[in-house]
Structure formats: structure tokens, C-alpha cells
Enzyme design. Structure first.
Site, PDB file in Angstrom:
ATOM      1  CG  ASP A  31      72.161  55.230  -0.495  1.00  0.00           C
ATOM      2  OD1 ASP A  31      72.418  55.237  -1.708  1.00  0.00           O
ATOM      3  OD2 ASP A  31      71.765  56.256   0.316  1.00  0.00           O
ATOM      4  CG  ASN A  32      70.348  53.175  -5.477  1.00  0.00           C
ATOM      5  OD1 ASN A  32      70.593  54.403  -5.016  1.00  0.00           O
ATOM      6  ND2 ASN A  32      69.540  53.307  -6.571  1.00  0.00           N
ATOM      7  CB  THR A  35      73.607  60.658  -5.584  1.00  0.00           C
ATOM      8  OG1 THR A  35      72.329  60.554  -4.755  1.00  0.00           O
ATOM      9  CG2 THR A  35      73.095  60.835  -6.877  1.00  0.00           C
ATOM     10  CE  LYS A  88      61.735  52.850 -13.491  1.00  0.00           C
ATOM     11  NZ  LYS A  88      62.678  51.971 -14.098  1.00  0.00           N
ATOM     12  CG  ASN A  96      58.406  49.485  -3.128  1.00  0.00           C
ATOM     13  OD1 ASN A  96      57.345  48.990  -3.404  1.00  0.00           O
ATOM     14  ND2 ASN A  96      59.409  49.089  -3.846  1.00  0.00           N
ATOM     15  CE1 TYR A 142      64.370  65.765  -5.542  1.00  0.00           C
ATOM     16  CE2 TYR A 142      63.948  67.900  -5.430  1.00  0.00           C
ATOM     17  CZ  TYR A 142      64.400  66.845  -4.727  1.00  0.00           C
ATOM     18  OH  TYR A 142      64.636  66.868  -3.408  1.00  0.00           O
ATOM     19  CB  THR A 172      69.880  71.720   3.324  1.00  0.00           C
ATOM     20  OG1 THR A 172      68.403  71.911   3.623  1.00  0.00           O
ATOM     21  CG2 THR A 172      70.281  71.356   4.575  1.00  0.00           C
TER      22      THR A 172
END
Ligand code: UDP
Length: 310
Positions: A31-32, A35, A88, A96, A142, A172
Site C-alpha cells: 500500500d502507498n 487513502t 495509474k 504490474n 475510476y 460496500t
């Protein structure tokens, strides 16, 4: 089993991490944190966390059995805040993640979305419906990224023979959804609990169908067990107007908040409800948690975090 989960610190990703840890799997969460939140991840001997953007080439040492690609900002607020990151992660991030699965001989699981149906002209939405997406609206970042991600997944499946799964997740909610996330349930509960105006966008007659996160997790687990490669909708088929939702949340919280009307975001879908016959047939799955029961759990969770944030 060793599982890589992109978006592992996010709302849904982190619940999956917990689920697999409880089954004694080895988990690598990536995770970057744009969010996602590192607080969503527990410290556990079987969990490795890699803080990285999946759009950058990723090397994971050792065996990998599954790559679950759940990374992406997903709230309509994020569509204007992180438009390029969303494009991206859905495009090069998916390539990737698929590349990692290919290199490791792993299976690949894509978290897609009901947004691929856009502002649907078919109702409820079956997986065979190809959608009604405006390619240049604010939501398109999105919608189109996820449509590209589905196309890429199917291409890797057909051309490279990767064993893939695609789910289309409908609205959800559940614990770990950020109160500032901007989506309707998190907004309405936060507003109701703090006696601020409940902001209904448009006239509130647009509809959505809300699924509690534990139902989704069960669907994901079942999807991993079947040999089925076309997309499957995972969502709750009970449909509510947004105004109904506002009133239910007002009632359940006992809030004094007034309901106010604000402009409708661009291309906001007028209705959304999954046709889940495919999930019922292939996965023997259907959601169990009714809206009011799920909302009560969510309200209890928000009470604790809103007090903690004071
Ligand atoms: N919505 C609303 N008030 C809010 C947030 C959202 O009326 O404070 C509406 C939004 O316009 C949409 C629905 O609730 O019609 C669901 O919005 P959400 O952002 O949760 O997700 P979406 O289903 O649009 O992706």
C-alpha cells in the site's frame, strides 16, 4: 499459502489481510497509504507490509500463490482529488500486479466495481450488461481505469493463461471506512452523530444497494474456490433511495440533524442494484446482513472513532 494483497492497508484490503491471517496464511500487504492507513494493519508474524505504489515495479521474494489486486482510491471524492493516481493504479498498477502473478505462477484476483456499468440503462445490473460510461466525466477516471483493469485481466488470462478472477463490488460499508472518505454512509453517520446537517445530493431519489463488508469477504473467499473467470457481481440486492437512507440513519442514531439538499455530483448514477443470480449459482453466495443491522454496527464503530478523534 502466501498471498499478496495490493491496497492491503485500505478499507477492504485490510479486512482481507485479517481474514487470511486468521486462516494462518502468509500475507504480504502492499500500500502507498494515500487513502489506506497503516493503523488498519495489525502487527503479526505472518504479515509483511511493503509501503510502495503498485504502479512501480515490484519484486516479492519467495513463493506467491495469489495476487489480490485491491489497490485504488474508490470514493467519488477521490475522483477529483486523485484522478491521475486512480488512472495509474487501474492501468499500470494492474499490469504490474498481473506481471507479478505471471512471474510467480500465482493466481490473480481483481477487485472491480459496479462503476463499470456507469449510469446504467439496464436495471438491475447483470454481468452481461456492458454499461453506460461517459469517457470524459469526472467519474470516468475510476470507471475507465477499472474497465481497463478488467480488459487487461482477461487478456492475461487468455494470452498468458493466468488463472484469474474478477469481482464487481457494489457499494460496500463497514468499519475502517474513513469518516472523511466522502461516501454516503460514512458522511451520513458522521453528520448524524455530530448533529451536523445530513447532506443529500440532488433530490435524494437516486438509489443504491448497500452491502456490509463481512458479506463481501465471504464472497471473495468463495470466488477464490471456483474455477470461473468472467466477472461476478458481489453486492446486496436490496435497493434504497438516498433520502430513505438518510432517514434510516437519522432514526438509528436518534440524531437531531436536519436533512439538507446539495448539488448532485457529475454523472452520479441514478440507480444501482446488482443482479446476483450469477453469484448465487456459481458461488452459492448471497449477502446475509440487512441494512439496519449493518448500519447499527457501523454507527457503534463511528461512535468510538469520533470520540477518539475529539
Ligand atoms: N451522496 C449524498 N450525500 C453524501 C454523499 C453521497 O447524497 O454526503 C449520494 C451520492 O450523490 C450518490 C450516493 O449517495 O448518489 C452514493 O454515493 P457514494 O459516494 O457513497 O458512492 P457512489 O455509489 O456514488 O459511488
Amino acid at each position: 499459502m502466501r498471498i499478496v494483497i495490493t491496497g492491503g492497508a485500505g478499507f477492504i484490503g485490510s479486512h482481507l489481510v485479517d481474514k487470511f491471517l486468521s486462516l494462518d496464511y502468509q500475507v504480504v500487504a502492499i500500500d502507498n497509504l494515500i487513502t489506506g492507513k497503516s493503523e488498519n494493519l495489525t502487527v503479526h508474524k505472518n504479515l509483511t507490509f511493503i509501503e510502495q505504489n503498485i504502479c512501480k515495479y515490484l519484486e516479492v521474494e519467495g513463493r506467491v500463490d495469489w495476487v489480490l489486486h485491491f489497490a485504488s482510491p474508490a470514493s467519488p471524492l477521490d475522483f477529483t482529488k486523485y484522478p491521475i493516481q486512480i488512472l495509474k493504479v487501474g492501468s499500470s498498477g494492474t499490469i504490474n500486479a498481473l506481471g507479478l502473478a505471471k512471474a510467480k505462477g500465482a493466481k490473480f484476483f481483481l477487485a472491480s466495481t459496479s462503476e463499470v456499468y456507469g449510469d446504467p440503462l439496464e436495471h438491475p445490473q447483470k454481468e452481461t450488461y456492458v454499461g453506460n460510461v461517459d469517457p470524459i466525466s469526472e467519474r470516468s477516471v475510476y470507471d475507465e481505469a477499472k474497465r481497463f483493469a478488467e480488459a487487461t485481466t482477461m487478456a492475461y488470462h487468455r494470452f498468458h493463461k493466468i488463472d484469474t478472477r474478477i469481482i464487481r463490488i457494489f457499494n460496500t460499508y463497514g468499519p475502517r471506512m474513513r469518516p472523511e472518505d466522502g461516501r454516503v454512509i460514512s458522511n451520513f453517520i458522521s453528520q448524524a452523530l455530530t448533529n451536523k446537517p445530513i447532506t443529500v445530493y440532488g433530490d435524494g431519489k437516486q438509489t443504491r444497494s448497500f452491502q456490509y463488508v463481512t458479506d463481501l469477504l465471504e464472497g471473495v473467499m468463495k470466488m477464490m474456490e471456483v474455477n470461473f473467470h468472467d466477472p461476478i457481481n458481489l453486492g446486496n440486492p436490496y435497493e434504497f433511495t438516498i433520502l430513505e437512507l438518510a432517514n434510516i440513519i437519522k432514526k438509528l442514531t436518534g440524531s437531531k440533524s436536519e436533512i439538507v439538499f446539495k448539488p448532485l455530483p457529475q454523472k452520479d448514477p441514478k440507480m444501482r442494484r446488482p443482479d446476483i443470480s450469477r453469484a448465487k449459482e456459481i458461488l452459492k453466495w448471497e449477502p446475509k446482513i440487512q441494512l439496519e443491522d449493518g448500519l447499527k454496527k457501523m454507527i457503534d464503530y463511528y461512535k468510538t472513532i469520533l470520540v477518539a478523534n475529539k
